[in-house]
Design a protein around this motif. Structure first.
Motif, mmCIF file in Angstrom:
data_model
loop_
_atom_site.group_PDB
_atom_site.id
_atom_site.type_symbol
_atom_site.label_atom_id
_atom_site.label_comp_id
_atom_site.label_asym_id
_atom_site.label_seq_id
_atom_site.Cartn_x
_atom_site.Cartn_y
_atom_site.Cartn_z
ATOM 1 N N ASN A 1 47.820 39.470 45.449
ATOM 2 C CA ASN A 1 46.750 39.627 44.790
ATOM 3 C C ASN A 1 46.688 38.632 43.609
ATOM 4 O OD1 ASN A 1 44.681 41.353 43.607
ATOM 5 N ND2 ASN A 1 45.912 42.790 42.556
ATOM 6 N N ALA A 2 45.709 38.009 44.043
ATOM 7 C CA ALA A 2 45.585 36.645 43.058
ATOM 8 C C ALA A 2 45.084 36.986 41.833
ATOM 9 C CB ALA A 2 44.503 35.615 43.724
ATOM 10 N N ASN A 3 45.543 36.188 40.817
ATOM 11 C CA ASN A 3 45.402 36.203 39.556
ATOM 12 C C ASN A 3 45.657 37.526 38.656
ATOM 13 O OD1 ASN A 3 44.470 33.644 39.343
ATOM 14 N ND2 ASN A 3 42.429 34.125 40.050
ATOM 15 N N ALA A 4 46.547 38.381 39.179
ATOM 16 C CA ALA A 4 47.066 39.351 38.674
ATOM 17 C C ALA A 4 45.766 40.482 38.861
ATOM 18 C CB ALA A 4 47.462 39.453 36.916
ATOM 19 N N GLY A 5 45.371 40.382 39.966
ATOM 20 C CA GLY A 5 43.988 41.531 40.267
ATOM 21 C C GLY A 5 42.769 41.108 39.746
ATOM 22 N N ALA A 6 42.797 40.008 38.889
ATOM 23 C CA ALA A 6 41.408 39.600 38.361
ATOM 24 C C ALA A 6 40.729 38.602 39.593
ATOM 25 C CB ALA A 6 41.366 38.761 37.028
ATOM 26 N N ASN A 7 40.298 39.246 40.609
ATOM 27 C CA ASN A 7 39.662 38.572 41.724
ATOM 28 C C ASN A 7 38.543 39.476 42.431
ATOM 29 O OD1 ASN A 7 40.864 39.767 44.367
ATOM 30 N ND2 ASN A 7 42.675 39.191 42.978
ATOM 31 N N GLU A 8 37.503 38.992 42.869
ATOM 32 C CA GLU A 8 36.501 39.501 43.516
ATOM 33 C C GLU A 8 37.008 40.578 44.628
ATOM 34 O OE1 GLU A 8 33.718 37.030 45.199
ATOM 35 O OE2 GLU A 8 33.075 36.178 43.049
ATOM 36 N N ILE A 9 37.838 40.277 45.308
ATOM 37 C CA ILE A 9 38.120 40.999 46.570
ATOM 38 C C ILE A 9 39.198 42.502 45.819
ATOM 39 C CG2 ILE A 9 39.935 41.345 48.561
ATOM 40 C CD1 ILE A 9 39.567 38.661 48.990
ATOM 41 N N ALA A 10 39.936 42.201 44.966
ATOM 42 C CA ALA A 10 40.532 43.369 44.378
ATOM 43 C C ALA A 10 39.573 44.275 43.772
ATOM 44 C CB ALA A 10 41.819 43.171 43.318
ATOM 45 N N GLU A 11 38.739 43.640 42.846
ATOM 46 C CA GLU A 11 37.644 44.499 42.597
ATOM 47 C C GLU A 11 36.731 45.371 43.400
ATOM 48 O OE1 GLU A 11 35.504 41.710 40.075
ATOM 49 O OE2 GLU A 11 37.296 41.385 38.672
ATOM 50 N N GLU A 12 36.373 44.760 44.634
ATOM 51 C CA GLU A 12 35.573 45.308 45.503
ATOM 52 C C GLU A 12 36.466 46.397 46.231
ATOM 53 O OE1 GLU A 12 32.694 44.134 49.151
ATOM 54 O OE2 GLU A 12 33.821 42.554 47.926
ATOM 55 N N PHE A 13 37.647 46.073 46.624
ATOM 56 C CA PHE A 13 38.515 47.094 47.275
ATOM 57 C C PHE A 13 39.865 47.603 46.378
ATOM 58 C CE2 PHE A 13 36.479 44.136 50.357
ATOM 59 C CZ PHE A 13 35.822 45.165 51.051
ATOM 60 N N PRO A 14 39.730 48.225 45.451
ATOM 61 C CA PRO A 14 40.559 48.537 44.532
ATOM 62 C C PRO A 14 41.737 49.563 45.360
ATOM 63 C CG PRO A 14 38.565 49.850 43.978
ATOM 64 C CD PRO A 14 38.016 48.827 44.798
ATOM 65 N N GLU A 15 41.332 50.200 46.335
ATOM 66 C CA GLU A 15 41.964 50.928 47.197
ATOM 67 C C GLU A 15 43.246 50.236 47.863
ATOM 68 O OE1 GLU A 15 38.779 50.003 49.807
ATOM 69 O OE2 GLU A 15 38.979 50.742 47.689
ATOM 70 N N GLY A 16 42.999 48.915 47.888
ATOM 71 C CA GLY A 16 43.812 48.189 48.726
ATOM 72 C C GLY A 16 44.877 47.582 47.767
ATOM 73 N N VAL A 17 44.847 47.673 46.519
ATOM 74 C CA VAL A 17 45.867 47.047 45.695
ATOM 75 C C VAL A 17 47.110 48.044 45.948
ATOM 76 C CG1 VAL A 17 46.635 46.815 43.309
ATOM 77 C CG2 VAL A 17 44.067 46.332 44.020
ATOM 78 N N VAL A 18 48.339 47.070 45.824
ATOM 79 C CA VAL A 18 49.571 47.683 46.264
ATOM 80 C C VAL A 18 50.589 47.128 45.120
ATOM 81 C CG1 VAL A 18 51.769 47.864 47.810
ATOM 82 C CG2 VAL A 18 49.364 47.895 48.594
ATOM 83 N N GLU A 19 50.998 47.900 44.402
ATOM 84 C CA GLU A 19 51.979 47.355 43.164
ATOM 85 C C GLU A 19 51.557 46.262 42.333
ATOM 86 O OE1 GLU A 19 55.970 46.809 44.915
ATOM 87 O OE2 GLU A 19 56.292 48.953 45.582
ATOM 88 N N ASN A 20 50.282 46.078 42.358
ATOM 89 C CA ASN A 20 49.589 45.125 41.492
ATOM 90 C C ASN A 20 49.513 43.686 42.044
ATOM 91 O OD1 ASN A 20 48.848 46.780 39.510
ATOM 92 N ND2 ASN A 20 50.664 46.856 38.407
ATOM 93 N N ASP A 21 50.657 43.269 42.674
ATOM 94 C CA ASP A 21 51.005 41.960 43.028
ATOM 95 C C ASP A 21 50.248 41.755 44.369
ATOM 96 O OD1 ASP A 21 52.013 40.865 40.673
ATOM 97 O OD2 ASP A 21 54.044 41.916 41.203
ATOM 98 N N TYR A 22 49.919 42.800 45.229
ATOM 99 C CA TYR A 22 49.652 42.680 46.614
ATOM 100 C C TYR A 22 48.273 43.411 46.996
ATOM 101 C CZ TYR A 22 54.356 41.457 46.827
ATOM 102 O OH TYR A 22 55.496 40.661 46.517
ATOM 103 N N LEU A 23 47.779 42.933 47.997
ATOM 104 C CA LEU A 23 46.488 43.642 48.404
ATOM 105 C C LEU A 23 46.696 43.920 50.122
ATOM 106 C CD1 LEU A 23 43.512 41.489 47.179
ATOM 107 C CD2 LEU A 23 44.015 43.945 46.448
ATOM 108 N N GLN A 24 46.153 44.949 50.351
ATOM 109 C CA GLN A 24 46.270 45.421 51.903
ATOM 110 C C GLN A 24 44.618 45.398 52.293
ATOM 111 O OE1 GLN A 24 47.944 49.419 53.043
ATOM 112 N NE2 GLN A 24 49.465 47.955 54.178
ATOM 113 N N ILE A 25 44.477 44.317 52.929
ATOM 114 C CA ILE A 25 42.856 44.200 53.381
ATOM 115 C C ILE A 25 42.767 44.230 54.991
ATOM 116 C CG2 ILE A 25 41.012 42.983 52.718
ATOM 117 C CD1 ILE A 25 42.811 41.315 51.109
ATOM 118 N N SER A 26 41.643 44.489 55.476
ATOM 119 C CA SER A 26 41.290 44.312 56.750
ATOM 120 C C SER A 26 40.115 43.455 56.902
ATOM 121 C CB SER A 26 40.896 45.830 57.147
ATOM 122 O OG SER A 26 41.882 46.799 57.292
ATOM 123 N N GLY A 27 40.140 42.695 57.913
ATOM 124 C CA GLY A 27 39.001 41.679 58.327
ATOM 125 C C GLY A 27 39.638 40.645 59.452
#
Length: 266
Positions: A102-128
């Motif tokens: 999860n880049a920039n401590a969550g300050a990125n477009e993907i985390a903002e678009e898919f907040p449900e994918g954030v895991v423990e702030n430092d990670y993102l669980q994404i599909s694609g």
């Protein structure tokens, strides 16, 4: 988007020590020309197939011959519902709920678009398919680290030859998900062999008692072979004459087989 892709290929080619790509292309600054040039220099290009649940034939740059197109699968080796597909796919890889940073401590477009994918702030669980693609480029990097002198044909051939068939998990999709799901261990120990892929069919039409020709376009993606034959299956009874063709090695060696078809009278 085209200019961004061109700049990306330009960066890779330049970092590899081959000089500036855009300068070499001159007035032919197209994606096709860029990837052809990169291929001539021995650069393996890997692209996500796209997330539109449609044929990859209309999605660039994954539809280019010079690019390894990657579809996405789920943990059960089933095609992800969103993943593009088609005979233009080369290989598949995991692309559902993949853990990433999860880049920039969550300050990125993907985390903002898919907040449900954030895991423990430092990670993102994404599909694609963009999550599937790095599995393949990462496997290619491991193969190169094992043998930095590998040719482009050998690198690509090993990636494809090592893929695990997922036809059983995807009935009716035998030719639309490439050679299967990427398998690094199998690729590391793969023995060179011909890899013939269907890339197109030019269909003819036959009325009862009449003849027609069907051109089947194939591509041999690794080691040369002395002869290739094709088998045509159909619901109606037909008589088939098949042309045997030699297939030289290399991923850009495309050749047709002609099937002379006579539809029997009922």
């Amino acid at each position: 988007a085209t200019q961004s892709a061109l700049k990306l290929v330009d960066y890779v080619v330049t970092e590899a020590g081959f000089g500036a790509l855009l300068e070499e292309l001159g007035g032919s600054e197209t994606l096709g020309a860029a990837f052809r040039y990169a291929q001539l220099l021995g650069v393996l290009s890997v692209a996500a197939a796209g997330n539109f649940d449609t044929n990859v034939a209309g999605f660039s740059p994954a539809n280019l011959d010079e690019v390894l197109a990657v579809a996405a699968t789920d943990p059960d080796d089933v095609r992800a519902a969103f993943s593009n597909f088609g005979i233009g796919i080369d290989v598949s890889a995991p692309g559902v709920a993949v853990l990433s940073l999860n880049a920039n401590a969550g300050a990125n477009e993907i985390a903002e678009e898919f907040p449900e994918g954030v895991v423990e702030n430092d990670y993102l669980q994404i599909s694609g398919t963009s999550m599937a693609c790095p599995h393949v480029s990462g496997a290619a990097a491991v193969l190169l680290s094992q043998d930095p002198g590998r040719s482009l044909d050998d690198l690509r051939g090993r990636l494809l030859a090592g893929a695990k068939s997922i036809a059983a998990s995807n009935p009716g999709s035998e030719t639309t998900l490439g050679r299967g799901r990427i398998d690094l261990l199998a690729s590391l120990v793969a023995e060179p062999r011909p890899l013939v892929k269907l890339i197109g069919v030019d269909q003819g039409k036959a009325a009862p008692g009449r003849e027609a020709s069907i051109a089947v376009f194939l591509q041999n993606q690794w080691v040369a072979t002395s002869e290739v034959t094709a088998t045509l299956a159909a619901i109606q009874r037909i008589t088939i004459g098949i042309t045997t063709q030699e297939a030289t090695g290399g991923m850009q060696q495309t050749f047709p087989l002609t099937l002379d078809v006579r539809l029997r009278n009922a």
